[in-house]
Enzyme design. Structure first.
Site, short mmCIF file in Angstrom:
data_model
loop_
_atom_site.label_atom_id
_atom_site.label_comp_id
_atom_site.label_asym_id
_atom_site.label_seq_id
_atom_site.Cartn_x
_atom_site.Cartn_y
_atom_site.Cartn_z
CG HIS A 47 -2.16 -0.76 1.05
ND1 HIS A 47 -2.22 -2.12 1.22
CD2 HIS A 47 -3.40 -0.37 0.69
CE1 HIS A 47 -3.45 -2.53 0.99
NE2 HIS A 47 -4.19 -1.48 0.66
CG HIS A 106 2.50 -3.11 6.64
ND1 HIS A 106 3.26 -4.08 6.05
CD2 HIS A 106 1.54 -2.80 5.76
CE1 HIS A 106 2.77 -4.36 4.86
NE2 HIS A 106 1.72 -3.60 4.66
O1 LIG Z 1 1.70 -4.99 1.75
P1 LIG Z 1 0.39 -4.32 2.00
O2 LIG Z 1 0.52 -2.85 2.32
O3 LIG Z 1 -0.48 -5.03 2.97
O4 LIG Z 1 -0.36 -4.33 0.63
C1 LIG Z 1 -0.77 -5.48 0.00
C2 LIG Z 1 -1.57 -4.97 -1.17
O5 LIG Z 1 -0.64 -4.47 -2.11
C3 LIG Z 1 -1.21 -3.81 -3.16
O6 LIG Z 1 -0.19 -3.35 -3.98
C4 LIG Z 1 -2.08 -4.75 -3.90
O7 LIG Z 1 -2.72 -4.07 -4.93
C5 LIG Z 1 -3.14 -5.35 -2.99
O8 LIG Z 1 -3.86 -6.33 -3.68
C6 LIG Z 1 -2.49 -5.97 -1.78
O9 LIG Z 1 -3.51 -6.33 -0.88
#
Ligand SMILES: O=P(O)(O)OC[C@H]1O[C@@H](O)[C@H](O)[C@@H](O)[C@@H]1O
Length: 290
Positions: A47, A106
């Site tokens: 994200h 995270h």
């Molecule tokens: O590593 P993070 O922040 O939890 O994000 C995971 C997300 O990363 C994103 O890039 C994807 O589009 C999502 O599908 C996925 O859920």
């Protein structure tokens, strides 16, 4: 995504129950939210990476294509507007990091790593003019390389006896509500989405539809029509995505095709359609007529 597989980072919502740090006492209580139970490994944060990259491109493009042409503002005012935009970017990124950490998806260092990575990717893409001007064959080769690299890493890990689904198993084990687990957060799903978009973008940028639509200046009415059509097609894309059950056979190829198709429509087919329907000839056609 390859880094996620290689670095295999834990997420706080499952780590807190498994670390030996709290074997003699109760671990702190971590509240879980509907978006907490991400199923992929935690390092680096997807994200934060996505936000850092996407907003860098949007802010840079706005400054370059819009703000720098606002000649009714003084040079000083434009400079302050630029600083304001970058300050908003920093505030937004800080909020993203706080949100991802607060919901126990995270650790902070994973968000910082994602942010730095996203920013680095965006800076390279923004400065590179070559990426916009590849031939269709080169775009196909690039998308093929992305697909082969990711699938290669996935199967290599399986071949070496690693449990590639370890993070999904932890999510299932430690998530307080099973409805918080969304299968469209798995690394393989992200891969289908991003490689589909990458192929759709390559096919669109190298198509004659895009080249013709890219040459004339769009009037305000054409821009408004394009915006409405883009929103409608994106919404249809979301509805199709929601109606595809993750349990169905061929879900991953179906999602790949959906993202390729929607991207092609947004980047090439719809601008071409709006230009043709408005009766505006492409510069390339005008040139031919002369
Ligand atoms: O590593 P993070 O922040 O939890 O994000 C995971 C997300 O990363 C994103 O890039 C994807 O589009 C999502 O599908 C996925 O859920």
């Amino acid at each position: 995504m390859i880094l996620k597989w290689i670095l295999a980072g834990d997420r706080p919502y499952w780590w807190i129950h498994e670390t030996s740090l709290y074997k003699d006492r109760f671990p702190p209580f971590l509240y879980q939210f509907p978006r907490t139970c991400e199923t992929g490994p935690g390092m680096p944060s997807g994200h934060t990476k996505l936000n850092a990259a996407m907003l860098y491109i949007l802010v840079s493009a706005f400054i370059d294509r819009v703000l720098s042409k606002m000649f009714f503002l003084s040079v000083r005012q434009r400079a302050w507007a630029r600083r304001g935009l970058w300050a908003s970017y920093c505030v937004w990124m800080t909020l993203v990091v706080l949100a991802r950490t607060y919901m126990a998806a995270h650790f902070p260092h994973q968000c910082v790593a994602g942010g730095v990575l996203g920013l680095a990717i965006a800076v390279v893409v923004w400065r590179s003019t070559r990426l916009e001007a590849l031939t269709r064959r080169q775009y196909l080769a690039l998308s093929g390389t992305i697909i082969a690299t990711v699938l290669g890493t996935f199967y290599l890990q399986m071949f070496m006896g690693h449990n590639v689904l370890w993070s999904l198993e932890k999510a299932v084990k430690w998530c307080v509500k099973q409805e918080y687990i969304h299968l469209d957060t798995t690394p393989l799903y992200s891969f289908c989405r991003y490689s589909g978009v990458s192929l759709g973008l390559g096919l669109a940028l190298s198509s004659s539809m895009y080249k013709r639509a890219n040459t004339p200046k769009f009037s305000k009415k054409m821009v408004a029509s394009l915006l409405v059509l883009n929103l409608a097609v994106s919404q249809v894309g979301v509805l199709v995505h929601q109606s595809l059950p993750p349990t169905m056979m061929g879900w991953y190829p179906a999602e790949f095709t959906l993202h390729t198709t929607v991207t092609f429509l947004l980047v090439a087919a719809l601008p071409h359609f709006v230009r043709t329907a408005s009766g505006v000839p492409a510069a390339v056609d005008r040139y031919k007529r002369k």
